[in-house]
Design a protein around this motif. Structure first.
Motif, PDB file in Angstrom:
ATOM      1  N   ASP A 281       0.853  -1.138  -0.092  1.00 57.23           N
ATOM      2  CA  ASP A 281       0.134  -0.268   0.077  1.00 57.23           C
ATOM      3  C   ASP A 281       0.619   1.316   0.005  1.00 57.23           C
ATOM      4  O   ASP A 281       2.151   1.229   0.632  1.00 57.23           O
ATOM      5  CB  ASP A 281      -0.739  -0.062   1.245  1.00 57.23           C
ATOM      6  CG  ASP A 281      -2.132  -1.008   1.054  1.00 57.23           C
ATOM      7  OD1 ASP A 281      -2.102  -1.612   0.019  1.00 57.23           O
ATOM      8  OD2 ASP A 281      -2.666  -1.399   2.212  1.00 57.23           O
ATOM      9  N   GLY A 282       0.573   2.284  -0.715  1.00 58.86           N
ATOM     10  CA  GLY A 282       1.144   3.521  -0.685  1.00 58.86           C
ATOM     11  C   GLY A 282       2.282   3.791  -2.104  1.00 58.86           C
ATOM     12  O   GLY A 282       2.901   4.761  -2.115  1.00 58.86           O
ATOM     13  N   ILE A 283       2.436   2.522  -2.620  1.00 58.80           N
ATOM     14  CA  ILE A 283       3.235   2.705  -3.851  1.00 58.80           C
ATOM     15  C   ILE A 283       2.247   2.354  -4.935  1.00 58.80           C
ATOM     16  O   ILE A 283       1.676   1.369  -4.877  1.00 58.80           O
ATOM     17  CB  ILE A 283       4.460   1.881  -3.529  1.00 58.80           C
ATOM     18  CG1 ILE A 283       5.260   2.241  -2.368  1.00 58.80           C
ATOM     19  CG2 ILE A 283       5.316   1.865  -4.680  1.00 58.80           C
ATOM     20  CD1 ILE A 283       6.297   1.260  -2.144  1.00 58.80           C
ATOM     21  N   GLN A 284       2.523   3.333  -5.918  1.00 58.97           N
ATOM     22  CA  GLN A 284       1.733   2.949  -7.332  1.00 58.97           C
ATOM     23  C   GLN A 284       2.160   1.515  -8.111  1.00 58.97           C
ATOM     24  O   GLN A 284       3.336   1.530  -8.065  1.00 58.97           O
ATOM     25  CB  GLN A 284       1.465   4.250  -8.181  1.00 58.97           C
ATOM     26  CG  GLN A 284       0.798   4.267  -9.300  1.00 58.97           C
ATOM     27  CD  GLN A 284       0.642   5.327 -10.201  1.00 58.97           C
ATOM     28  OE1 GLN A 284       1.377   6.274  -9.801  1.00 58.97           O
ATOM     29  NE2 GLN A 284      -0.046   5.365 -11.030  1.00 58.97           N
ATOM     30  N   GLY A 285       1.060   0.997  -8.487  1.00 56.41           N
ATOM     31  CA  GLY A 285       1.773  -0.230  -9.330  1.00 56.41           C
ATOM     32  C   GLY A 285       1.890   0.142 -10.699  1.00 56.41           C
ATOM     33  O   GLY A 285       2.202   1.297 -10.818  1.00 56.41           O
ATOM     34  N   PRO A 286       2.304  -1.060 -11.456  1.00 57.22           N
ATOM     35  CA  PRO A 286       1.762  -2.428 -11.320  1.00 57.22           C
ATOM     36  C   PRO A 286       2.688  -3.291 -10.554  1.00 57.22           C
ATOM     37  O   PRO A 286       2.432  -4.476 -10.458  1.00 57.22           O
ATOM     38  CB  PRO A 286       1.818  -2.678 -12.813  1.00 57.22           C
ATOM     39  CG  PRO A 286       2.788  -2.154 -13.501  1.00 57.22           C
ATOM     40  CD  PRO A 286       2.778  -0.796 -12.824  1.00 57.22           C
ATOM     41  N   ASP A 287       4.020  -2.714 -10.175  1.00 55.14           N
ATOM     42  CA  ASP A 287       5.048  -3.554  -9.846  1.00 55.14           C
ATOM     43  C   ASP A 287       5.344  -3.268  -8.369  1.00 55.14           C
ATOM     44  O   ASP A 287       6.475  -3.617  -7.835  1.00 55.14           O
ATOM     45  CB  ASP A 287       6.389  -3.751 -10.432  1.00 55.14           C
ATOM     46  CG  ASP A 287       6.147  -3.930 -11.861  1.00 55.14           C
ATOM     47  OD1 ASP A 287       5.723  -5.077 -12.159  1.00 55.14           O
ATOM     48  OD2 ASP A 287       6.379  -2.959 -12.810  1.00 55.14           O
ATOM     49  N   ASN A 288       4.371  -2.991  -7.614  1.00 55.74           N
ATOM     50  CA  ASN A 288       4.496  -2.420  -6.000  1.00 55.74           C
ATOM     51  C   ASN A 288       4.497  -3.788  -5.307  1.00 55.74           C
ATOM     52  O   ASN A 288       3.463  -4.013  -4.632  1.00 55.74           O
ATOM     53  CB  ASN A 288       3.160  -1.501  -5.632  1.00 55.74           C
ATOM     54  CG  ASN A 288       2.065  -1.897  -6.035  1.00 55.74           C
ATOM     55  OD1 ASN A 288       1.626  -2.746  -6.802  1.00 55.74           O
ATOM     56  ND2 ASN A 288       1.071  -1.277  -5.333  1.00 55.74           N
ATOM     57  N   ARG A 289       5.276  -4.607  -5.395  1.00 49.74           N
ATOM     58  CA  ARG A 289       5.557  -6.199  -4.913  1.00 49.74           C
ATOM     59  C   ARG A 289       6.324  -6.112  -3.644  1.00 49.74           C
ATOM     60  O   ARG A 289       7.116  -5.090  -3.068  1.00 49.74           O
ATOM     61  CB  ARG A 289       5.916  -7.101  -5.816  1.00 49.74           C
ATOM     62  CG  ARG A 289       5.486  -7.136  -7.006  1.00 49.74           C
ATOM     63  CD  ARG A 289       5.893  -8.056  -8.156  1.00 49.74           C
ATOM     64  NE  ARG A 289       6.059  -9.416  -7.401  1.00 49.74           N
ATOM     65  CZ  ARG A 289       5.134 -10.395  -7.458  1.00 49.74           C
ATOM     66  NH1 ARG A 289       3.884 -10.094  -7.809  1.00 49.74           N
ATOM     67  NH2 ARG A 289       5.545 -11.596  -6.865  1.00 49.74           N
ATOM     68  N   LEU A 290       6.129  -7.121  -3.078  1.00 51.05           N
ATOM     69  CA  LEU A 290       7.228  -7.385  -1.833  1.00 51.05           C
ATOM     70  C   LEU A 290       8.805  -7.410  -2.381  1.00 51.05           C
ATOM     71  O   LEU A 290       9.081  -7.817  -3.544  1.00 51.05           O
ATOM     72  CB  LEU A 290       6.908  -8.499  -0.958  1.00 51.05           C
ATOM     73  CG  LEU A 290       5.695  -8.405  -0.060  1.00 51.05           C
ATOM     74  CD1 LEU A 290       5.749 -10.048   0.604  1.00 51.05           C
ATOM     75  CD2 LEU A 290       5.693  -7.605   0.724  1.00 51.05           C
ATOM     76  N   ASP A 291       9.653  -6.591  -1.675  1.00 57.79           N
ATOM     77  CA  ASP A 291      11.145  -6.755  -2.121  1.00 57.79           C
ATOM     78  C   ASP A 291      11.641  -7.989  -2.485  1.00 57.79           C
ATOM     79  O   ASP A 291      11.639  -8.738  -1.615  1.00 57.79           O
ATOM     80  CB  ASP A 291      11.880  -5.817  -1.005  1.00 57.79           C
ATOM     81  CG  ASP A 291      13.064  -5.340  -1.616  1.00 57.79           C
ATOM     82  OD1 ASP A 291      13.333  -5.111  -2.825  1.00 57.79           O
ATOM     83  OD2 ASP A 291      13.944  -4.985  -0.813  1.00 57.79           O
ATOM     84  N   GLN A 292      12.209  -8.372  -3.627  1.00 57.61           N
ATOM     85  CA  GLN A 292      12.816  -9.244  -4.233  1.00 57.61           C
ATOM     86  C   GLN A 292      11.877 -10.667  -4.260  1.00 57.61           C
ATOM     87  O   GLN A 292      12.444 -11.717  -4.266  1.00 57.61           O
ATOM     88  CB  GLN A 292      14.215  -9.708  -3.336  1.00 57.61           C
ATOM     89  CG  GLN A 292      15.066  -8.645  -3.118  1.00 57.61           C
ATOM     90  CD  GLN A 292      16.297  -8.866  -2.463  1.00 57.61           C
ATOM     91  OE1 GLN A 292      16.524  -9.941  -2.186  1.00 57.61           O
ATOM     92  NE2 GLN A 292      17.226  -8.127  -2.461  1.00 57.61           N
ATOM     93  N   GLN A 293      10.632 -10.467  -4.235  1.00 63.05           N
ATOM     94  CA  GLN A 293       9.783 -11.435  -4.362  1.00 63.05           C
ATOM     95  C   GLN A 293       9.584 -11.747  -5.762  1.00 63.05           C
ATOM     96  O   GLN A 293       8.948 -10.979  -6.507  1.00 63.05           O
ATOM     97  CB  GLN A 293       8.326 -11.408  -3.661  1.00 63.05           C
ATOM     98  CG  GLN A 293       7.406 -12.318  -3.699  1.00 63.05           C
ATOM     99  CD  GLN A 293       6.168 -12.241  -3.074  1.00 63.05           C
ATOM    100  OE1 GLN A 293       5.423 -11.384  -3.674  1.00 63.05           O
ATOM    101  NE2 GLN A 293       5.546 -12.698  -2.175  1.00 63.05           N
ATOM    102  N   ALA A 294       9.834 -13.041  -6.087  1.00 63.60           N
ATOM    103  CA  ALA A 294       9.652 -13.461  -7.544  1.00 63.60           C
ATOM    104  C   ALA A 294       8.130 -13.647  -7.807  1.00 63.60           C
ATOM    105  O   ALA A 294       7.308 -14.200  -6.757  1.00 63.60           O
ATOM    106  CB  ALA A 294      10.467 -14.429  -7.984  1.00 63.60           C
ATOM    107  N   LYS A 295       7.606 -13.670  -9.090  1.00 67.55           N
ATOM    108  CA  LYS A 295       6.251 -13.864  -9.456  1.00 67.55           C
ATOM    109  C   LYS A 295       5.962 -15.388  -9.266  1.00 67.55           C
ATOM    110  O   LYS A 295       5.008 -15.859  -8.912  1.00 67.55           O
ATOM    111  CB  LYS A 295       5.741 -13.273 -10.627  1.00 67.55           C
ATOM    112  CG  LYS A 295       5.544 -12.001 -10.668  1.00 67.55           C
ATOM    113  CD  LYS A 295       4.997 -11.257 -11.774  1.00 67.55           C
ATOM    114  CE  LYS A 295       4.778  -9.809 -12.077  1.00 67.55           C
ATOM    115  NZ  LYS A 295       4.388  -9.430 -13.152  1.00 67.55           N
ATOM    116  N   GLN A 296       7.012 -16.320  -9.553  1.00 63.54           N
ATOM    117  CA  GLN A 296       6.851 -17.774  -9.639  1.00 63.54           C
ATOM    118  C   GLN A 296       8.361 -18.198  -9.574  1.00 63.54           C
ATOM    119  O   GLN A 296       9.346 -17.681  -9.884  1.00 63.54           O
ATOM    120  CB  GLN A 296       6.239 -18.087 -10.735  1.00 63.54           C
ATOM    121  CG  GLN A 296       6.781 -17.411 -12.239  1.00 63.54           C
ATOM    122  CD  GLN A 296       6.063 -17.906 -13.387  1.00 63.54           C
ATOM    123  OE1 GLN A 296       5.293 -18.791 -13.504  1.00 63.54           O
ATOM    124  NE2 GLN A 296       6.065 -16.999 -14.478  1.00 63.54           N
TER     125      GLN A 296
END
Length: 400
Positions: A281-296
């Motif tokens: 929250d608070g960071i605009q997307g689309p890649d506002n993910r957890l740090d260093q978390q891969a999608k798969q």
């Protein structure tokens, strides 16, 4: 003792920087569990988990005239974390198909950091229920469903609590100074897990699982332009930035081929695939993910024990796609894909002696990174390249 110098075109000394850093880390942890029957179908389980970490650090940074470059240069600074957790639960076998673990857990974390300006202390604690359930599907003795509801803490690293700066000699938005934050608070996560499991043979399993996590006080490094003892500089500082959510699914298959097929080779097979989602929250997307978390991520491997000779062959493959994370409103970080292939061969001479030949990281993919900062009307971009190498080893192992 690192020393950096800068000269002008005529060879005259412009700057000299001298850094010395003495760091000592100590940690201790202990845990235990006590169980006792409470009656038919009931088992009391109680336990504890204690952990303490301590860091002492003295950093001296001097310019060419011998003047300190920040206020705490030469001071002995310390940081501590103390974590205490106790729990008690009733492991209740309601029926042969249905078991529930119910209880409670108390966990507290205390962090402190001492520096010349004083001591900063933070204390956090949480009391949460524990609820785990296992249901063995009637008529299908090898199938079961697991579910759990938990709360957990993640304490900050002691090195992030000490506010000593690590100065970047070519300071920029993509090469900032790094410092700690004695006001850091632990992350608190509430999670729900659900899994379906089907057992194969003695050690095999097919499973599908999923989870949801709700995270408060998320810790992330933030980049800012600050006025320091050395003037205006870019500084990276960890902070609690707020709330985040993450979820994921995992598929796993592990089995011995000989248990599933007649006259099959003696092969142990293992594989898993995971897919992750997250939003900060608070960071605009689309890649506002957890740090260093891969999608798969995906892993596959096999071990083949040859029946006619005492030889075992094995190989594994790990794949992680490129990672792209919007770490803040101004910074975008990208990490290249990762592919790792490992292989080995094992020859057993007897019950005590064996020869192992292994090859790791056969693809030797280079690891690259991209760091883009768009702030103050300027865009800064840096690319890093970290080569990786193949590793081959031969080991003769024996037991005495």
């Amino acid at each position: 003792m690192p020393c950096a110098t800068r000269y002008d075109a005529d060879g005259g000394l412009l700057e000299r920087f001298t850094d010395t850093d003495k760091t000592r880390d100590r940690s201790v942890n202990t845990g235990g569990k006590y169980t006792s029957p409470l009656g038919k179908g009931h088992l009391l389980a109680a336990g504890w988990d204690l952990e303490a970490s301590h860091r002492e650090q003295t950093k001296v940074s001097l310019d060419k005239n011998g003047n300190p470059q920040f206020a705490d240069s030469g001071d002995n600074l310390t940081a501590d974390t103390r974590r205490v957790a106790v729990f008690a639960q009733d492991e209740w076998d309601i029926t042969p198909q249905w078991a529930v673990y119910m209880g409670a857990r108390w966990e507290g974390i205390r962090t402190s950091s001492d520096r010349s300006s004083g001591t900063i202390t933070n204390t956090s604690k949480v009391f949460s229920p524990l609820l785990h359930g296992v249901w063995k599907i009637p008529g299908h003795e090898k199938d079961q469903i697991r579910a759990s509801l938990t709360k957990s803490y993640k304490s900050p690293n002691v090195q992030d609590l000490i506010a000593l700066p690590f100065l970047s000699r070519l300071n920029s938005a993509t090469r900032p100074d790094r410092t700690g934050n004695p006001d850091l608070k632990p992350e608190l996560a509430t999670g729900l897990d659900l899994a379906y499991e089907h057992y194969l043979g003695r050690n095999g399993i097919l499973s599908v699982s999923g989870f949801i996590r709700d995270i408060d006080n998320l810790i992330r490094r933030q980049l800012s332009l600050q006025q320091t003892d050395l003037g205006q500089r870019w500084v990276s500082t960890p902070g609690n930035i707020g709330h985040a959510r993450t979820s994921g699914i995992e598929l796993e298959a592990k089995f011995q081929l000989a248990e599933l097929m007649d006259n099959a080779p003696n092969v142990d097979f293992r594989s898993n695939y995971s897919r992750f989602w997250s939003k900060v929250d608070g960071i605009q997307g689309p890649d506002n993910r957890l740090d260093q978390q891969a999608k798969q991520t995906a892993n596959i491997g096999a071990d083949w024990r040859i029946k006619t000779i005492p030889l075992t062959l094995g190989a594994s493959y790990n794949w992680t796609p490129a990672i792209r994370v919007q770490t803040s409103t101004t910074q975008l970080v990208e990490i290249s894909r990762k592919r790792v292939v490992d292989m080995y061969g094992l020859w057993k001479f007897d019950a005590r002696t064996q020869l192992r030949v292994s090859a790791a990281n056969l693809l030797a993919d280079d690891a690259t990174g991209e760091n883009t900062v768009d702030a103050n009307g300027l865009t800064s971009h840096a690319t890093t390249l970290n080569p990786t190498y193949r590793q081959v080893s031969i080991r003769l192992e024996t037991k005495f």
